[in-house]
Structure formats: C-alpha cells, structure tokens
Design an enzyme around this catalytic site. Structure first.
Site, PDB file in Angstrom:
ATOM      1  CB  CYS A 189     -74.469  46.280 143.422  1.00 14.29           C
ATOM      2  SG  CYS A 189     -73.258  47.401 144.262  1.00 14.29           S
ATOM      3  CB  THR A 190     -76.695  44.521 138.800  1.00 17.80           C
ATOM      4  OG1 THR A 190     -76.917  45.811 138.996  1.00 17.80           O
ATOM      5  CG2 THR A 190     -77.742  43.710 138.087  1.00 17.80           C
TER       6      THR A 190
END
Ligand code: BEZ
Length: 211
Positions: free
Chosen positions: A45-46
């Site tokens: 997700c980062t």
C-alpha cells in the site's frame, strides 16, 4: 450491495485525514478514482499510494479526482502519509477515507471476508461525472495495482464516450481504434476522414479520431 457497471454509485460522507468528504461534492463535475487498500503502514500500500501521488498530474489532465480508503483512522493516515512521502519521494495530498465504521466499505462491497478478514481488499472504482460506475477491478492483497492501467482505461472511456470507436487489445492513447459494429463501413469512411481500413467486414480500424 453489489455494484455493477452503469449503476449510479451511492453517495456517502466519511471522515478523512483532510476532514469529512462527501463523495458527490468532492466529485463535482470530475471523474473519480475511488480505491481501497487493506491497511495503513503496510508495504504494498505504501508503494501504491506513493505512485498515485506521483501520477496526480496525469489524473488532473484527465479531470479525475482520487480518493483512497482504508478502515484505519484519520490520525493513522496522517502518520503513515509522512512515511509514504519519505520513502516514495512524493507528497500525498489527496484524501484517504477513514472508514473505521466500514460504512463506505460495505456500501461498495470492498470487504471480501473469505479473502481478508474484516479488511478492505484492493478495489478500484472509476466513476464518471454523471456518478455512474464505469470500471471496477478487485485485486488480491498480495498484488499491488498498476495505476497506468487505470489511466489507460480512463483514456479509453473518455475517448469512446465521444466517438463511435472502441479500443483494441493493449491500446494506449494515440493508437488506432476499432470502428464500433453498429456503423457500416461506408458510414465510417464518411465519419472518420483519416481513413478506415477494413480487415474483415466486422473488423475495421481507424486512426484515433481526436488526435
Ligand atoms: C500490503 O499492503 O503490503 C499488504 C497488505 C495486506 C496484506 C498483504 C500485503
């Protein structure tokens, strides 16, 4: 609720790290990419949220607003954004919905309990200015999304909404298009002055009409 292509998407108001967001107000006359991710402070997700931030000029060029979502809190989003900016070399300025009560996740069917317990999967919704759902893709948690593909589909939707063409396999902006089957080849030749190549009576190609 199962959303299908062409449905009017449900409106909502939910918290974000930038304050409350009402979907319809936020959208205005723009397209919207609404996308969920499983959790803050997770590696895939980062990278995804960083890439979306770097692609903001591409979204803006297409009149698209972006809106992320996870079930984590607004405070968590704010802390995590500092990490995203640091590690991905970007500046996340778009809202991330804090859907702790799962109101939006449930409305949009973003929780798939047999895949991920109580967390949102990687859903992507493309919503047009009439608030109709135009694309929905669901990815597994272990697979980061390709946001170039989302932009490619938006290019195709924005083109084919205004011209009687469809876009062939792996098409990208600027390449030849397919004439839609409802138009005869004679009509197509009149309509597309750059030319129409008839490969088969049902397979006619023309240069991208708006280029
Ligand atoms: C991630 O974003 O890195 C991730 C989240 C949930 C499961 C697996 C990976």
């Amino acid at each position: 609720m199962t959303l299908q292509l062409g449905d009017t998407v449900p409106d909502f108001t939910q918290q974000s790290q930038l304050g409350p967001i009402n979907l319809y107000d936020y959208a205005g006359d723009s397209w919207v990419v609404l996308f969920s991710h499983p959790a803050d402070y997770t590696p895939v997700c980062t990278t995804e949220l960083g890439m979306v931030s770097k692609l903001m000029p591409e979204f803006e060029k297409r009149n698209v607003k972006v809106l992320a979502l996870s079930v984590d809190s607004a405070e968590s989003h704010t802390g995590w954004i500092a990490d995203i900016n640091e590690t991905q070399g970007c500046s996340v300025e778009y809202p991330i919905l804090a859907d702790g009560d799962k109101r939006v996740s449930d409305l949009y069917g973003m929780i798939h309990p047999n895949a991920l317990n109580n967390l949102t999967v990687r859903s992507v919704f493309v919503i047009d200015p009439a608030k109709k759902l135009r694309l929905q893709i669901t990815y597994p948690a272990s697979t980061g999304r390709n946001f170039d593909e989302i932009l490619r589909v938006i290019d195709s939707l924005q083109l084919t909404d205004h011209h009687s063409v469809a876009t062939p396999v792996n098409w990208v902006d600027g390449q030849d298009c397919v004439v839609v089957p409802s138009i005869s080849t004679d009509d197509a030749r009149a309509r597309f002055p750059k030319g129409v190549t008839e490969i088969k009576p049902y397979l006619r190609m023309t240069p991208q009409p708006d280029k």
